[in-house]
Design a protein around this motif. Structure first.
Motif, short mmCIF file in Angstrom:
data_model
loop_
_atom_site.label_atom_id
_atom_site.label_comp_id
_atom_site.label_asym_id
_atom_site.label_seq_id
_atom_site.Cartn_x
_atom_site.Cartn_y
_atom_site.Cartn_z
N ALA A 74 -0.83 -11.31 -17.81
CA ALA A 74 -1.90 -10.43 -17.32
C ALA A 74 -1.96 -10.44 -15.79
O ALA A 74 -2.12 -9.39 -15.16
CB ALA A 74 -3.24 -10.85 -17.91
N VAL A 75 -1.83 -11.62 -15.19
CA VAL A 75 -1.85 -11.70 -13.73
C VAL A 75 -0.61 -11.01 -13.15
O VAL A 75 -0.69 -10.35 -12.11
CB VAL A 75 -1.98 -13.17 -13.27
CG1 VAL A 75 -1.78 -13.30 -11.78
CG2 VAL A 75 -3.34 -13.72 -13.67
N MET A 76 0.52 -11.11 -13.83
CA MET A 76 1.71 -10.37 -13.40
C MET A 76 1.43 -8.87 -13.41
O MET A 76 1.85 -8.15 -12.49
CB MET A 76 2.91 -10.69 -14.31
CG MET A 76 3.50 -12.04 -14.06
SD MET A 76 4.79 -12.49 -15.26
CE MET A 76 6.00 -11.22 -14.98
N ASP A 77 0.71 -8.39 -14.41
CA ASP A 77 0.36 -6.97 -14.47
C ASP A 77 -0.51 -6.57 -13.28
O ASP A 77 -0.34 -5.50 -12.70
CB ASP A 77 -0.37 -6.64 -15.79
CG ASP A 77 0.54 -6.74 -17.01
OD1 ASP A 77 1.78 -6.76 -16.84
OD2 ASP A 77 -0.01 -6.80 -18.12
N VAL A 78 -1.44 -7.44 -12.90
CA VAL A 78 -2.27 -7.20 -11.72
C VAL A 78 -1.39 -7.10 -10.48
O VAL A 78 -1.50 -6.16 -9.69
CB VAL A 78 -3.33 -8.32 -11.55
CG1 VAL A 78 -3.97 -8.27 -10.18
CG2 VAL A 78 -4.39 -8.23 -12.65
N PHE A 79 -0.48 -8.05 -10.32
CA PHE A 79 0.39 -8.05 -9.14
C PHE A 79 1.34 -6.85 -9.14
O PHE A 79 1.66 -6.33 -8.08
CB PHE A 79 1.16 -9.36 -9.03
CG PHE A 79 0.30 -10.56 -8.71
CD1 PHE A 79 -0.90 -10.42 -8.04
CD2 PHE A 79 0.70 -11.82 -9.07
CE1 PHE A 79 -1.70 -11.52 -7.74
CE2 PHE A 79 -0.08 -12.93 -8.77
CZ PHE A 79 -1.28 -12.77 -8.10
N ASP A 80 1.78 -6.41 -10.32
CA ASP A 80 2.62 -5.21 -10.39
C ASP A 80 1.87 -3.99 -9.87
O ASP A 80 2.44 -3.16 -9.15
CB ASP A 80 3.10 -4.97 -11.82
CG ASP A 80 4.18 -5.95 -12.27
OD1 ASP A 80 4.75 -6.66 -11.41
OD2 ASP A 80 4.43 -6.01 -13.49
N LEU A 81 0.59 -3.87 -10.22
CA LEU A 81 -0.22 -2.76 -9.70
C LEU A 81 -0.35 -2.84 -8.18
O LEU A 81 -0.25 -1.82 -7.49
CB LEU A 81 -1.62 -2.78 -10.33
CG LEU A 81 -1.75 -2.28 -11.76
CD1 LEU A 81 -3.17 -2.52 -12.26
CD2 LEU A 81 -1.40 -0.80 -11.85
N GLU A 83 1.74 -4.29 -6.15
CA GLU A 83 3.05 -4.01 -5.56
C GLU A 83 3.30 -2.50 -5.48
O GLU A 83 3.75 -1.99 -4.45
CB GLU A 83 4.15 -4.70 -6.38
CG GLU A 83 5.53 -4.56 -5.80
CD GLU A 83 5.74 -5.28 -4.48
OE1 GLU A 83 6.72 -4.97 -3.80
OE2 GLU A 83 4.93 -6.17 -4.11
N GLU A 84 3.00 -1.78 -6.57
CA GLU A 84 3.15 -0.32 -6.56
C GLU A 84 2.30 0.30 -5.47
O GLU A 84 2.77 1.18 -4.73
CB GLU A 84 2.71 0.27 -7.91
CG GLU A 84 3.71 0.13 -9.02
CD GLU A 84 3.15 0.72 -10.31
OE1 GLU A 84 2.54 1.83 -10.26
OE2 GLU A 84 3.32 0.09 -11.36
N ALA A 85 1.05 -0.14 -5.37
CA ALA A 85 0.15 0.41 -4.35
C ALA A 85 0.67 0.10 -2.95
O ALA A 85 0.65 0.97 -2.07
CB ALA A 85 -1.26 -0.16 -4.55
N HIS A 86 1.13 -1.12 -2.75
CA HIS A 86 1.66 -1.53 -1.45
C HIS A 86 2.87 -0.67 -1.06
O HIS A 86 2.97 -0.21 0.08
CB HIS A 86 2.03 -3.01 -1.48
CG HIS A 86 2.68 -3.49 -0.23
ND1 HIS A 86 1.99 -3.67 0.95
CD2 HIS A 86 3.97 -3.83 0.03
CE1 HIS A 86 2.83 -4.09 1.88
NE2 HIS A 86 4.02 -4.21 1.35
N LEU A 87 3.74 -0.44 -2.02
CA LEU A 87 4.93 0.38 -1.74
C LEU A 87 4.55 1.84 -1.44
O LEU A 87 5.30 2.54 -0.77
CB LEU A 87 5.92 0.30 -2.91
CG LEU A 87 6.55 -1.09 -3.12
CD1 LEU A 87 7.41 -1.10 -4.37
CD2 LEU A 87 7.34 -1.53 -1.90
N ASP A 88 3.37 2.25 -1.93
CA ASP A 88 2.86 3.59 -1.63
C ASP A 88 2.05 3.62 -0.34
O ASP A 88 1.42 4.63 -0.03
CB ASP A 88 1.99 4.10 -2.78
CG ASP A 88 2.81 4.51 -3.99
OD1 ASP A 88 4.03 4.72 -3.84
OD2 ASP A 88 2.22 4.61 -5.09
N GLY A 89 2.02 2.50 0.39
CA GLY A 89 1.36 2.48 1.67
C GLY A 89 -0.05 1.91 1.68
O GLY A 89 -0.73 1.94 2.71
#
Length: 130
Positions: A74-81, A83-89
């Motif tokens: 579950a925490v990995m899922d949080v970090f994946d979100l 990461e996606e947001a970070h890569l989008d700026g």
């Protein structure tokens, strides 16, 4: 905007609090709930709404002491979100505080950090209370 979360912690679940206005997600304590999906689906829903609707930076404050396997996922899922947001700026930062005597959680935090390109701070401290 969805409602902020204020979930009291228990012996097996972390205290979880969100604050939309200040861009904050906090999780503190142990995480080995009977139903991990039920607990973390609310966190994921809040995060998805915040990352899509708010423009302010997001800070994730963690003081997790123990996580079972499903909580790690579950925490990995949080970090994946994040990461996606970070890569989008988007500006995202994680501050993971831990008791310096708890080497296992420090190693887990380091493993998570390896997969993240956003700022991820692992901060040793004294005896942290959940």
């Amino acid at each position: 905007m969805i409602d902020d979360l204020s979930i009291e912690g228990s012996q097996s679940t972390p205290h979880i609090r969100t604050d939309w206005q200040s861009g904050l997600l906090e999780m503190r304590g142990d995480s080995y709930p009977e139903n991990t999906h039920e607990l973390y689906s609310r966190v994921i829903a809040w995060l998805e709404a915040y990352l899509s609707d708010a423009s302010a930076p997001l800070t994730v404050e963690l003081e997790l002491v123990y996580l079972n396997t499903s909580s790690v996922k579950a925490v990995m899922d949080v970090f994946d979100l994040l990461e996606e947001a970070h890569l989008d700026g988007r500006e995202c930062v994680v501050n993971w505080r831990y008791d310096a005597r708890n080497e296992r959680i420090a190693e887990l935090a380091e493993e998570f950090k390896e997969d993240c390109s956003f700022p991820f701070h692992i901060v040793p401290g004294g005896g942290i209370t959940a």
